[in-house]
Design a protein around this motif. Structure first.
Motif, PDB file in Angstrom:
ATOM      1  N   GLN A  90       9.059   0.548   3.912  1.00 59.24           N
ATOM      2  CA  GLN A  90       8.769   1.944   3.565  1.00 59.24           C
ATOM      3  C   GLN A  90       9.468   2.934   4.490  1.00 59.24           C
ATOM      4  O   GLN A  90       9.253   4.141   4.379  1.00 59.24           O
ATOM      5  CB  GLN A  90       7.255   2.192   3.620  1.00 59.24           C
ATOM      6  N   THR A 124       0.836  -1.201   0.000  1.00 62.62           N
ATOM      7  CA  THR A 124       0.000   0.000   0.000  1.00 62.62           C
ATOM      8  C   THR A 124       0.868   1.248   0.000  1.00 62.62           C
ATOM      9  O   THR A 124       1.909   1.313   0.663  1.00 62.62           O
ATOM     10  CB  THR A 124      -0.906   0.010   1.245  1.00 62.62           C
ATOM     11  N   SER A 125       0.463   2.257  -0.750  1.00 64.43           N
ATOM     12  CA  SER A 125       1.220   3.504  -0.822  1.00 64.43           C
ATOM     13  C   SER A 125       1.399   4.118   0.563  1.00 64.43           C
ATOM     14  O   SER A 125       0.488   4.082   1.403  1.00 64.43           O
ATOM     15  CB  SER A 125       0.496   4.494  -1.733  1.00 64.43           C
TER      16      SER A 125
END
Length: 416
Positions: free
Chosen positions: A134, A2-3
């Motif tokens: 991330q 997911t971003s």
């Protein structure tokens, strides 16, 4: 995956700090201008700068263990509110005719304490907010946030100061309050449950120091950061005085610092990609040599615009340096120790700043801008040589492998 920008808590935390960081950049630009307009003394400006950075030397070490054991969300919130109250006292004092340099020193010190606690709590909470894959991207986004604030803040701060000396500090105080409201909507738990009883405060602080010292690569990295922080903390005051002597107004100096910061913003965007293709060792060595080559060029400038352009080049490589080093720490250091380790590192890397602020004021008083620039260039050259010769830097693993191998500190008896 997911971003990152669909991560609600990260986006909320990041957005609030955009506002707060912008306010801080506005007031930090106005602070030396206010001191110089009030007393005309570079040494006084250095004293205020030292007061604002002194908490990095005396508060970082105890703050780390507290960040690991206290509620990090509450630390973030209280830090914003206390900083807001302190900043808002400055415009009140100016408007009532009661302003003094001593008050500004106290306000700068309080703001510095809040910055220490907020920064440590945010850094320690970040791995709890975003997944490991991330983390580097999130750190790069935070770099872009702070660099963007320092791009927009100085021109705004200089212009507001020209209109009303109190305005930059009023805006900063309000920005802290807005950021505090955003923190109320965070949902995620920002820390892992402690394992076993909490260590005594002194022992916990020593744990962080031992971790840093027993890991040769982290130790070398922190020493290099300390050297560069010393240089650039003193350099900002030197450049403000230099620009003033070249005929720059408050607005000109604000624009100069904005151009300087534009390089950092571009560097933050580039760092999000470059950290994947440039080796850890190349960054640690190369960035120091870039700085060593650029600093003497300030001696050739004749206008604030030229100062800003050279500053932009120095600022461009800074975000890559930060992303690589702090991603390594975030991956290698266990999260339950991250606050203590970051505070120990911060004591060294940020603790030099009050000394640098005083040194900058003294160098300007005794040696002028030319002597000050030569001295800072020599320090930066020494750091570049040390980075090149450091055995731990030469053996630095690729960043992708850092989390898959135990650090030297983890295999030692430091934490037993």
């Amino acid at each position: 995956m997911t971003s990152l920008w669909r991560n609600r808590d990260f986006t909320l935390l990041w957005s609030g700090q955009v506002i707060s960081s912008l306010g801080a950049a506005i007031s930090s630009t106005a602070t030396p201008l206010l001191v110089l307009a009030t007393t005309g003394s570079p040494l006084d400006a250095g004293l205020v700068g030292a007061a604002g950075t002194l908490p990095h030397l005396i508060a970082n070490l105890p703050a780390g263990p507290l960040v690991d054991r206290w509620n990090r969300r509450l630390i973030l919130l209280i830090s914003e509110i206390v900083a807001a109250v302190a900043l808002l006292s400055v415009p009140l004092a100016i408007w009532s005719g009661l302003f003094t340099i001593a008050q500004l020193c106290v306000v700068a010190f309080i703001q510095g304490v809040c910055f220490v606690f907020f920064g440590l709590a945010q850094d320690a909470a970040l791995p709890m907010v975003v997944p490991p894959g991330q983390l580097a991207t999130a750190i790069a986004a935070n770099e872009a946030r702070s660099r963007g604030a320092t791009l927009a803040g100085p021109p705004i701060g200089g212009a507001l100061f020209g209109l009303d000396r109190a305005a930059p500090f009023l805006i900063d105080g309000i920005s802290y309050l807005i950021a505090a409201v955003g923190l109320l909507f965070l949902r995620r738990d920002l820390q892992k449950p402690p394992e076993g009883p909490a260590e005594p405060l002194v022992r916990a602080a020593v744990t962080g120091l031992r971790y840093v010292w027993r890991n040769p690569l982290i130790r070398a990295s922190m020493l290099l950061i300390a050297a560069s922080n010393f240089v650039f903390q003193a350099l900002i005051l030197v450049l403000v005085v230099l620009a003033g002597r070249q005929g720059g107004s408050a607005s000109d100096i604000g624009l100069m610092l904005g151009v300087y910061s534009a390089g950092g913003l571009l560097g933050a965007f580039a760092a999000g990609r470059l950290h994947r293709i440039v080796s850890f060792r190349t960054v640690l060595v190369g960035v120091n040599w870039v700085w060593a080559a650029l600093l003497p060029l300030f001696l050739l400038t004749t206008s604030p615009w030229q100062i800003g352009m050279i500053g932009a080049l120095t600022a461009f490589v800074g975000p890559l340096w930060n992303v690589v080093i702090f991603t390594y720490a975030g991956v290698v250091v266990p999260n339950e120790l991250l606050g203590r380790v970051m505070s120990a590192a911060g004591t060294l890397t940020w603790g030099v700043m009050p000394i640098a602020s005083l040194a900058g004021g003294l160098m300007l008083t005794w040696a002028g801008t030319t002597g000050s620039l030569w001295s800072l260039s020599a320090i930066m050259l020494g750091a570049a040589i040390a980075a090149t010769l450091s055995p731990s830097v030469r053996r630095a693993p690729p960043l992708a492998e850092a989390g898959s191998r135990p650090s030297d500190a983890e295999t030692s008896t430091a934490l037993r």
